[in-house]
Design a protein around this motif. Structure first.
Motif, PDB file in Angstrom:
ATOM      1  N   ASN A  72      -0.736 -17.802  32.077  1.00  0.00           N
ATOM      2  CA  ASN A  72      -0.905 -18.726  32.363  1.00  0.00           C
ATOM      3  C   ASN A  72       0.171 -19.657  31.178  1.00  0.00           C
ATOM      4  N   ALA A  73       0.101 -19.527  30.230  1.00  0.00           N
ATOM      5  CA  ALA A  73       0.849 -20.548  29.498  1.00  0.00           C
ATOM      6  C   ALA A  73       2.695 -20.509  29.695  1.00  0.00           C
ATOM      7  N   ASN A  74       2.502 -19.970  30.045  1.00  0.00           N
ATOM      8  CA  ASN A  74       4.004 -19.800  29.818  1.00  0.00           C
ATOM      9  C   ASN A  74       4.936 -19.139  31.947  1.00  0.00           C
ATOM     10  N   ASN A  75       3.827 -19.574  32.429  1.00  0.00           N
ATOM     11  CA  ASN A  75       4.232 -19.531  34.120  1.00  0.00           C
ATOM     12  C   ASN A  75       5.126 -17.829  34.653  1.00  0.00           C
ATOM     13  N   MET A  76       4.419 -17.181  33.913  1.00  0.00           N
ATOM     14  CA  MET A  76       4.493 -15.925  33.933  1.00  0.00           C
ATOM     15  C   MET A  76       3.509 -15.672  34.760  1.00  0.00           C
ATOM     16  N   VAL A  77       4.288 -14.644  35.885  1.00  0.00           N
ATOM     17  CA  VAL A  77       3.296 -13.325  36.241  1.00  0.00           C
ATOM     18  C   VAL A  77       4.125 -11.868  36.034  1.00  0.00           C
ATOM     19  N   HIS A  78       3.624 -10.313  35.417  1.00  0.00           N
ATOM     20  CA  HIS A  78       4.311  -9.865  35.381  1.00  0.00           C
ATOM     21  C   HIS A  78       3.517  -8.502  36.462  1.00  0.00           C
ATOM     22  N   LEU A  79       4.869  -7.052  36.806  1.00  0.00           N
ATOM     23  CA  LEU A  79       3.666  -6.103  37.245  1.00  0.00           C
ATOM     24  C   LEU A  79       4.404  -4.874  36.470  1.00  0.00           C
TER      25      LEU A  79
END
Length: 121
Positions: A72-79
């Motif tokens: 959430n700090a870097n506005n990223m989601v990973h898979l």
């Protein structure tokens, strides 16, 4: 705007890590999901994660092999995708919704452009 990246060609049994960058929105307000669409098939749910990141939900076909996470700090989601199979070949899309964690594509309001994952046998 959602921008997915990280797709590519990998041999069966290999790994890939997809990422989705979210801009222009308050990222922590959104449930994030990954979906995939194989050629000639409908778009299928893969995984989703709650706004806080404390709860995840996976399709049975990827459970134990894929891991969704968010920063959430870097506005990223990973898979993170491990033990890939040829059946995992598809265009992978990240998506965002403002409601609850869900496997239903129509619940997601915002979509990225997709990134192609090809798994060779």
């Amino acid at each position: 705007q959602l921008q997915a990246s990280g797709g590519g060609l990998v041999q069966a049994g290999g790994s890939l890590r997809l990422s989705c960058a979210v801009t222009g929105r308050t990222f922590s307000n959104y449930v994030m999901g990954w979906f995939r669409q194989a050629p000639g098939k409908e778009r299928d749910f893969v995984a989703a994660i709650r706004k806080s990141g404390d709860t995840t939900y996976y399709a049975d076909s990827v459970k134990g092999r894929f891991t969704i996470s968010r920063d959430n700090a870097n506005n990223m989601v990973h898979l993170q995708m491990n033990s890939l199979k040829p059946d995992d070949t598809a265009v992978y899309y990240c998506a965002a919704n403002t409601f609850a964690i869900s496997p239903i594509a129509s619940h997601y309001r915002f979509w990225g452009q997709g990134t192609l994952v090809t798994v060779s046998s």
